[in-house]
Scaffold this active site. Structure first.
Site: not given
Ligand code: NAD
Length: 493
Positions: A184, A236-237, A259, A293, A394
């Site tokens: 997804k 993600g976050s 991650e 990130c 962040e």
């Molecule tokens: P986000 O947490 O808003 O979303 C990430 C993903 O989770 C999306 O696909 C979203 O649709 C999905 N999602 C949202 N709610 C969910 C739920 N309840 N259950 C399951 N999935 C859900 O993050 P974002 O804005 O897409 O990405 C930015 C974040 O990602 C930043 O914090 C960044 O630092 C982090 N990031 C980390 C790495 C790493 O390798 N550590 C790499 C890239 C980005």
């Protein structure tokens, strides 16, 4: 092996049964092109019933793929790598349209994706092997061994900042390990995993082994809750990561790889080579529009260097081109979307209200030809305090914060004053200090080199590599809890 990169998204943004398609969903979300600000598609969101159906298809397809040897699976992955390289330019253009990053950076992502497939095709046969143990017995008549088996169907949930490469980081090791995948993507950048589906199909991956579902939080939640999903890999976050972990333990108990975000420090000591440190700061803050990130947004500069560092940095940045990411000379492209642009601008505005001084940038800009896109002029900010929101939270945008410091113990304490701890970097000519400080920095990875090599400067880039290795270890080594078999003495040798 014939393959054509898609020209538009009209055939749908789902991938299952080995082809691109769409679904009938009651809710839809708009797909934006960050570069132009235009809506390029409306995509239906998958509800739990859609997700469950696609997971079922993956579960049907997985055993056949899982029964192949790692070498046989590796042949398919190597063919994907070849196809990616053959179509690198078209795929890079898609990545620019999907995410808004400069074409020069998109090419690096696509090339790295080909490398990933090749790497896992090569490493899987060596890693996917069991162990042998002698058990206490007379005449060595008892022994045990472990077998590596695929987990089954794994769920992957991605962020939007590296749509193609991030998907590959997850699926290349998962597929090499014999698993089927339901991916997804972020609704902000949904197209890249679908292009990957077509590449995998053309390379010979059996139908059903790789699938893409689309949607927002509810779709991700359905994937985590599905009991046939054996593991979830999430990027993600931090906030969403916590929900993912909870949901993965709600109905069944499944392993999760998270991650998450960062607020990394870059420390520039008094003996640092200043031009290298400036290049490092720019790369660590403005690469990928700062949507990385591991961004080293907190730049700690020794008091004795602050004036020189700031002056030279601002001079270099006069040449920084923010603009259409399809132009070769563009260094900073478009922010992912309007809400995220507003979020970044909000951080800058609130910091200014608290007394921070913006030395350059920090505003929305409208480059010629792409005026409606989501462009932010990278900011350099000073006059900060460590407890300000902009220093603690962040931003995920192109905002470089200059934080003066006086001595080593002080800067280590301040650099560690974060709950993230993803990455750190430091610049010094003193090798002893480099190792001493690196050991004390509480970060997953610390870059300590002086040379102006991208992955060394970032420190951050190394983090990706390490995160990836952790990921591959998880997928390949823990493909399934190892079976521990004791052979009855009667048939043992
Ligand atoms: P986000 O947490 O808003 O979303 C990430 C993903 O989770 C999306 O696909 C979203 O649709 C999905 N999602 C949202 N709610 C969910 C739920 N309840 N259950 C399951 N999935 C859900 O993050 P974002 O804005 O897409 O990405 C930015 C974040 O990602 C930043 O914090 C960044 O630092 C982090 N990031 C980390 C790495 C790493 O390798 N550590 C790499 C890239 C980005």
């Amino acid at each position: 092996m014939t393959f054509e990169v898609v020209k538009d998204l009209s055939a749908g943004l789902y991938f299952f049964n080995g082809k691109r398609q769409t679904i009938q969903g009651s809710e839809t979300f708009p797909v934006y092109e960050a570069r132009s600000g235009e809506v390029v598609a409306q995509c239906p969101s998958a509800d739990a019933a859609h997700v469950d159906k696609i997971v079922d298809l993956a579960a049907e397809a997985q055993p056949q793929w899982g029964r192949l040897t790692p070498i046989e699976r590796g042949k398919v992955l190597n063919r994907v790598a070849d196809l990616i390289r053959q179509h690198l330019e078209e795929l890079a253009v898609w990545e620019v349209k999907t995410n808004g990053k400069p074409i020069t950076e998109a090419r690096i992502d696509i090339e790295a994706s080909a490398d990933m497939f090749q790497f896992y095709a090569g490493v899987a046969p060596a890693v996917l092997k069991g162990d042998y143990f002698d058990l206490p017995s007379e005449n060595q008549t008892r022994f045990a061994y472990t077998r590596r088996e695929p987990l089954g169907v794994v769920g992957c949930i991605g962020a939007w900042n590296y749509p193609f490469l991030l998907c590959v980081w997850k699926i290349a090791p998962a597929l090499a390990g014999g698993n089927a995948v339901v991916f997804k993507p972020s609704p902000f950048a949904p197209a890249s995993p679908v292009l990957l589906g077509e590449l995998l199909k053309a390379a010979g991956l059996p139908d059903g082994v790789y699938n893409v579902v689309q949607g927002e939080g509810k779709t991700g939640e359905a994937l985590c809750l599905n009991e046939k999903i054996a593991k979830v890999s999430f990027t993600g976050s931090v906030g969403t990561g916590k929900l993912v972990q909870q949901n993965c333990a709600k109905r069944s108990v499944k392993p999760v790889t998270l991650e998450l975000g960062g607020k990394s420090p870059l420390i520039i000591f008094e003996d640092a080579e200043i031009s290298n440190a400036i290049s490092a700061s720019i790369l660590a803050n403005f690469f990928n529009q700062g949507e990385v990130c591991t961004n080293a947004t907190r730049v700690f500069v020794h008091n004795s260097l602050v004036e020189k560092y700031t002056g030279e940095l601002l001079e270099v940045l006069k040449k920084l081109q923010v603009g259409d990411p399809l132009h070769e000379e563009t260094k900073v492209g478009a922010t992912i979307n309007e809400p995220h642009l507003k979020r970044v601008l909000g951080f800058v505005e609130r910091a200014q209200a608290q007394g921070a001084k913006v030395l350059r940038g920090g505003q929305r800009v409208h480059p010629e030809g792409v005026e409606k896109g989501f462009y932010f002029d990278p900011a350099v900010i000073t006059n900060l305090k460590d407890d300000m929101e902009i220093v603690k939270d962040e931003i995920f945008g192109a905002v470089l914060l200059i934080l003066p410091f006086e001595d080593e113990a002080e800067v280590i304490q301040r650099a560690n004053n974060t709950s993230y701890g993803l990455a750190a970097g430091l610049y010094t000519k003193d090798v002893g200090r480099a190792h001493r400080v690196a050991a004390k920095l509480q970060a997953g990875t610390v870059g300590t080199k002086q040379q102006n090599q991208p992955y060394e400067i970032f420190g951050c880039k190394i983090t990706y590599a390490l995160g990836m290795l952790v990921e591959h270890t998880v997928w390949l080594q823990n493909s399934k809890p190892a079976q521990f078999l004791s052979i009855p003495t009667t048939i043992a040798m």
